[in-house]
Design a protein around this motif. Structure first.
Motif, PDB file in Angstrom:
ATOM      1  N   VAL A  78      73.682  16.171   2.278  1.00  0.00           N
ATOM      2  CA  VAL A  78      73.977  15.662   3.431  1.00  0.00           C
ATOM      3  C   VAL A  78      73.502  14.138   3.321  1.00  0.00           C
ATOM      4  O   VAL A  78      74.099  13.291   3.714  1.00  0.00           O
ATOM      5  CB  VAL A  78      73.112  16.445   4.495  1.00  0.00           C
ATOM      6  CG1 VAL A  78      73.209  15.869   5.818  1.00  0.00           C
ATOM      7  CG2 VAL A  78      73.634  17.903   4.585  1.00  0.00           C
ATOM      8  N   GLY A  79      72.163  14.055   2.899  1.00  0.00           N
ATOM      9  CA  GLY A  79      71.617  12.731   2.673  1.00  0.00           C
ATOM     10  C   GLY A  79      72.576  11.855   1.961  1.00  0.00           C
ATOM     11  O   GLY A  79      72.604  10.458   2.187  1.00  0.00           O
ATOM     12  N   LEU A  81      75.605  11.810   1.701  1.00  0.00           N
ATOM     13  CA  LEU A  81      76.644  11.001   2.410  1.00  0.00           C
ATOM     14  C   LEU A  81      76.471  10.246   3.564  1.00  0.00           C
ATOM     15  O   LEU A  81      76.831   9.135   3.620  1.00  0.00           O
ATOM     16  CB  LEU A  81      77.688  12.234   2.987  1.00  0.00           C
ATOM     17  CG  LEU A  81      78.757  11.580   3.826  1.00  0.00           C
ATOM     18  CD1 LEU A  81      79.998  10.630   3.056  1.00  0.00           C
ATOM     19  CD2 LEU A  81      79.430  12.570   4.888  1.00  0.00           C
ATOM     20  N   VAL A  82      75.491  10.649   4.259  1.00  0.00           N
ATOM     21  CA  VAL A  82      74.988   9.908   5.534  1.00  0.00           C
ATOM     22  C   VAL A  82      74.365   8.480   5.167  1.00  0.00           C
ATOM     23  O   VAL A  82      74.886   7.466   5.782  1.00  0.00           O
ATOM     24  CB  VAL A  82      73.870  10.523   6.195  1.00  0.00           C
ATOM     25  CG1 VAL A  82      73.524   9.992   7.371  1.00  0.00           C
ATOM     26  CG2 VAL A  82      74.548  11.972   6.737  1.00  0.00           C
ATOM     27  N   THR A  86      74.563   3.314   6.238  1.00  0.00           N
ATOM     28  CA  THR A  86      73.993   2.115   6.089  1.00  0.00           C
ATOM     29  C   THR A  86      74.515   0.994   5.270  1.00  0.00           C
ATOM     30  O   THR A  86      74.677  -0.088   5.839  1.00  0.00           O
ATOM     31  CB  THR A  86      72.456   2.258   5.430  1.00  0.00           C
ATOM     32  OG1 THR A  86      71.849   3.481   5.929  1.00  0.00           O
ATOM     33  CG2 THR A  86      71.531   1.172   5.473  1.00  0.00           C
ATOM     34  N   ILE A 247      61.300  14.661   4.557  1.00  0.00           N
ATOM     35  CA  ILE A 247      61.706  13.285   5.262  1.00  0.00           C
ATOM     36  C   ILE A 247      61.631  11.928   4.557  1.00  0.00           C
ATOM     37  O   ILE A 247      62.527  11.367   4.606  1.00  0.00           O
ATOM     38  CB  ILE A 247      60.740  13.301   6.504  1.00  0.00           C
ATOM     39  CG1 ILE A 247      60.949  14.405   7.443  1.00  0.00           C
ATOM     40  CG2 ILE A 247      60.712  11.763   7.172  1.00  0.00           C
ATOM     41  CD1 ILE A 247      59.698  14.600   8.599  1.00  0.00           C
ATOM     42  N   GLY A 250      64.786  11.823   2.439  1.00  0.00           N
ATOM     43  CA  GLY A 250      65.902  11.283   3.349  1.00  0.00           C
ATOM     44  C   GLY A 250      65.697   9.971   3.506  1.00  0.00           C
ATOM     45  O   GLY A 250      66.760   9.263   3.458  1.00  0.00           O
ATOM     46  N   LEU A 251      64.571   9.167   3.714  1.00  0.00           N
ATOM     47  CA  LEU A 251      64.304   7.791   3.968  1.00  0.00           C
ATOM     48  C   LEU A 251      64.916   6.906   2.540  1.00  0.00           C
ATOM     49  O   LEU A 251      65.561   5.947   2.667  1.00  0.00           O
ATOM     50  CB  LEU A 251      62.903   7.435   4.186  1.00  0.00           C
ATOM     51  CG  LEU A 251      62.307   7.730   5.458  1.00  0.00           C
ATOM     52  CD1 LEU A 251      60.784   7.743   5.590  1.00  0.00           C
ATOM     53  CD2 LEU A 251      62.913   6.736   6.354  1.00  0.00           C
ATOM     54  N   LEU A 253      66.989   7.935   0.336  1.00  0.00           N
ATOM     55  CA  LEU A 253      68.421   7.811   0.341  1.00  0.00           C
ATOM     56  C   LEU A 253      69.219   7.303   1.148  1.00  0.00           C
ATOM     57  O   LEU A 253      69.891   6.354   0.914  1.00  0.00           O
ATOM     58  CB  LEU A 253      68.779   9.542   0.594  1.00  0.00           C
ATOM     59  CG  LEU A 253      68.516  10.547  -0.451  1.00  0.00           C
ATOM     60  CD1 LEU A 253      69.075  11.866   0.023  1.00  0.00           C
ATOM     61  CD2 LEU A 253      69.236  10.171  -1.962  1.00  0.00           C
ATOM     62  N   ILE A 254      68.724   7.120   2.644  1.00  0.00           N
ATOM     63  CA  ILE A 254      69.379   6.345   3.513  1.00  0.00           C
ATOM     64  C   ILE A 254      69.242   5.023   3.388  1.00  0.00           C
ATOM     65  O   ILE A 254      69.854   4.116   3.535  1.00  0.00           O
ATOM     66  CB  ILE A 254      68.721   6.884   4.995  1.00  0.00           C
ATOM     67  CG1 ILE A 254      69.076   8.414   5.253  1.00  0.00           C
ATOM     68  CG2 ILE A 254      69.231   5.815   6.142  1.00  0.00           C
ATOM     69  CD1 ILE A 254      70.451   8.505   5.655  1.00  0.00           C
ATOM     70  N   PHE A 255      68.066   4.443   2.840  1.00  0.00           N
ATOM     71  CA  PHE A 255      67.982   3.131   2.636  1.00  0.00           C
ATOM     72  C   PHE A 255      67.820   2.672   1.125  1.00  0.00           C
ATOM     73  O   PHE A 255      67.975   1.463   0.955  1.00  0.00           O
ATOM     74  CB  PHE A 255      66.473   2.641   3.258  1.00  0.00           C
ATOM     75  CG  PHE A 255      66.027   2.807   4.894  1.00  0.00           C
ATOM     76  CD1 PHE A 255      66.835   2.230   5.506  1.00  0.00           C
ATOM     77  CD2 PHE A 255      65.500   3.666   5.348  1.00  0.00           C
ATOM     78  CE1 PHE A 255      66.752   2.218   6.961  1.00  0.00           C
ATOM     79  CE2 PHE A 255      65.291   3.935   6.609  1.00  0.00           C
ATOM     80  CZ  PHE A 255      65.883   3.083   7.340  1.00  0.00           C
TER      81      PHE A 255
END
Lengths: 534, 122
Positions: A78-79, A81-82, A86, A247, A250-251, A253-255
């Protein structure tokens, strides 16, 4: 096992070398060598971005994590792709509009070029090297397993290293892009086929499939037979620190994705920002479809092959190839294995070109020689030479670290990208007050914080019982000082804090004056680098 | 291998050069302010929404695993459905962004044309 895997490897190598030869005739000049003349089409670049991203860690690694730890493994999918939101919303277009070959180009606009490029280059080389070592060690281990008895670890690593040097030295960005495109198409095809076969096994009934996932039987660490619901969260991330680690992951990956140099350089290969945007959307379609299909790969391996069998036949990373073997026999096994090999090769080549671009463009030309090429073609020549050096160093490190547990290196690469690169890119685009001191301290703090925290994390520190031997042992035999495997939750705020404090304690009027120029350039594309003719 | 470089690119100036006052003037123009405002009204809420929606997943899964294990359709639980929904939400936001960005392009085009006209039709 027959010779089929070897033959499939050789076919892939032959095709990619042909592409390299074709590309080498079109790679004269810096814009052609570093950015494929900025003539890659949106969909092509989208596939290449997806290819750069879907490394062996995702293909083999994710399938393995889901096969052993169920649902928690799917959270990685999930992470991954999302994170592209960004890239799409914040980074891709400004970068294409204002830069030339590297992320440092954008920073150098309004800041003092030399210190900023030197730090950005260091951070790029660090991320690429960590990522590359993980891929190379994986390649060696994989090829050794797949071609047991024919090729050993060192031969595999040297082979991958030489091929990647050939792609990058002779074919530049154009060859690297096409190798990536072919591999991504193969990977999608293989994954789709595998998913369909998994569903065929369950008579195309999702009820049966999920029913099986809810009752996976295997022997746990103590040798007791257990039946677990693999759709239930918590098999990997257990309290007390599990949720926080999740969490933190996730951070990162997202950033982190938006700070990965080998992804960022791809946006310079397209004609304009609009095409860059479309290529991110193409990449998101492919990456999303791929990671949804990890449901079939991972849970399929857990239910059809079973964790017990995988454990005794090569371990977690072999889950996807073993699933192929169980569903359609040795030829399909060979096909999936060849795809895994192609994946590693293409990703390693992508990492190499981003590292060499940063070294020659940022460090050699702009830091050492103050932005002037002393003679025509010097920048490309330096890049070609540094590709040899990067390749040789990667081969040597992969051989030395052969028995080490290197899985944490990919997490580290993401953490550095998220904590060092992303804060300074974002602040330089959006914050008028931002300045050189802020960029340098931000990069330095982000880099040191991620590396430092990983060093004292459970990835490297831990007390093993004497029965644990070799590569499974922790490097430092003591209780971990930092309880999380992913440093992002602490290192990303530290990176931002470093950049902000560094800015506030210094004064640099020119960086504020030139903010309007960067703002206009990055938002309108005024004066952006144009596509060149072949 | 074609090794000769056709041109020295690094030493070349940017294709578009302008004085500080020109950049300031564009940045302060109404058209540019409109572009930035239009971008902000889409990007800021979209970014906040996806970050909140995404981090709801690890937070719920990590701190309310029992609730997330509630079975919804057959054996399929809330945790899996929420994770799966993330893919579709990401795709939808990307599609909405592309639609909104066509608008940005239109606004940017006016600014570009004006700037290049001022340069003498480059």
């Amino acid at each position: 096992m027959s010779n089929i895997p070897l033959i499939m490897f050789l076919v892939f190598i032959a095709i990619t070398l042909g592409i390299t030869y074709w590309a080498s005739r079109r790679s004269a000049g810096a814009s052609a060598y570093f950015a494929a003349s900025r003539q890659i089409k949106g969909w092509q670049n989208g596939i290449a971005v997806a290819g750069d991203y879907m490394s062996a860690a995702s293909f083999l690694g994710i399938a393995g994590i889901i096969a052993f730890q169920g649902y928690d493994g799917f959270l990685f999918s999930v992470g991954w792709l999302v994170a592209y939101l960004t890239v799409l919303l914040v980074i891709a277009e400004p970068l294409r509009n204002a830069g030339k070959y590297t992320m440092a180009d954008v920073l150098a606009y309004r800041l003092k070029p030399r210190p900023v490029r030197a730090m950005a280059s260091l951070s790029t080389l660090t991320v690429s090297t960590f990522y590359m070592i993980a891929q190379m060690v994986g390649a060696g281990t994989l090829v050794k397993l797949l071609l047991a008895g024919k090729v050993n670890y060192n031969q595999a690593v040297i082979g991958v290293g030489i091929l990647m040097i050939v792609y990058v030295v002779f074919g530049g960005m154009l060859a690297t892009t096409w190798v990536q495109i072919i591999k991504a198409i193969l990977l999608m095809a293989g994954t789709l086929l595998l998913s369909i076969l998994v569903m065929a096994h369950f008579h195309f009934s999702f009820g049966q499939f999920f029913g099986a996932i809810a009752h996976v039987t295997y022997h746990d660490a103590k040798g007791v037979v257990v039946v677990k619901d693999f759709l239930q969260p918590g098999l990997r991330y257990k309290p007390p620190y599990g949720p926080l680690d999740l969490i933190s992951l996730g951070l990162a990956l997202i950033f982190g994705t938006a700070g990965l140099p080998h992804i960022l350089v791809r946006f310079y290969t397209v004609p304009d920002a609009k095409t860059a945007r479309h290529s991110v959307v193409w990449a998101m379609v492919l990456i999303g479809s791929f990671y949804i299909m990890t449901t079939f790969l991972g849970f399929g391996a857990a239910t059809i092959v079973g964790p017990d069998f995988i454990k005794t036949h090569g371990g977690t990373n072999m889950s996807a190839p073993l699933l192929a073997n169980a569903l359609a026999g040795s030829i399909f096994f060979a096909f999936i294995s060849a795809i895994a090999f192609a994946t590693i090769l293409a990703v390693v080549a992508g990492l190499t070109i981003s590292a060499t671009t940063s070294f020659s463009h940022d460090f050699w030309t702009n830091v050492v020689h103050n932005g002037v090429e002393r003679r025509p073609g010097e920048e490309v020549l330096v890049a070609r030479i540094s590709a040899f050096v990067v390749g040789a160093v990667a081969i040597a490190l992969a051989i030395v670290l052969q028995t080490a547990n290197v899985a944490f290196l990919v997490a580290l690469a993401f953490a550095v990208a998220a904590s060092a690169n992303l804060p300074v890119i974002v602040l330089s685009i959006f914050w008028r007050r931002f300045n050189t001191a802020g960029a340098v301290t931000g990069l330095a703090v982000g880099l040191l914080a991620s590396i430092g925290l990983i060093l004292i994390s459970p990835s490297l520190m831990g007390i093993d019982p004497p029965t644990v031997a070799g590569s499974a042992r922790h490097l430092i035999q003591a209780k971990a000082w930092f309880p999380l495997e992913n440093p992002g939750i602490l290192s990303i705020p530290l990176g931002f804090l470093g950049a902000i404090l560094g800015t506030l304690i210094s004064h640099e009027p020119t960086s504020q004056e030139k903010f309007n120029e960067l703002l206009v350039r990055s938002n309108t594309g005024l004066g952006a680098e144009k596509a060149g003719a072949h | 291998m074609a090794n000769e470089a056709k041109k020295i690119e690094v030493a070349q100036p940017k294709q578009y050069q302008a004085s500080q006052s020109t950049w300031d003037k564009i940045a302060e123009s109404k058209e540019f302010q409109d572009l930035m405002a239009t971008k902000k009204t889409f990007i800021v809420p979209a970014f906040i929404f996806f970050v909140v929606y995404y981090f709801a997943l690890p937070v719920l899964v990590g701190y309310a695993p029992a609730f997330m294990s509630t079975k919804v359709i057959g054996e399929v639980n809330l945790a899996y459905l929420f994770a799966l929904s993330q893919f579709f939400v990401a795709w939808i936001i990307a599609a909405l962004y592309v639609r909104a960005a066509n608008n940005f392009d239109r606004l940017a085009k006016d600014i570009l044309e004006k700037a290049e006209d001022a340069k003498g039709g480059k």
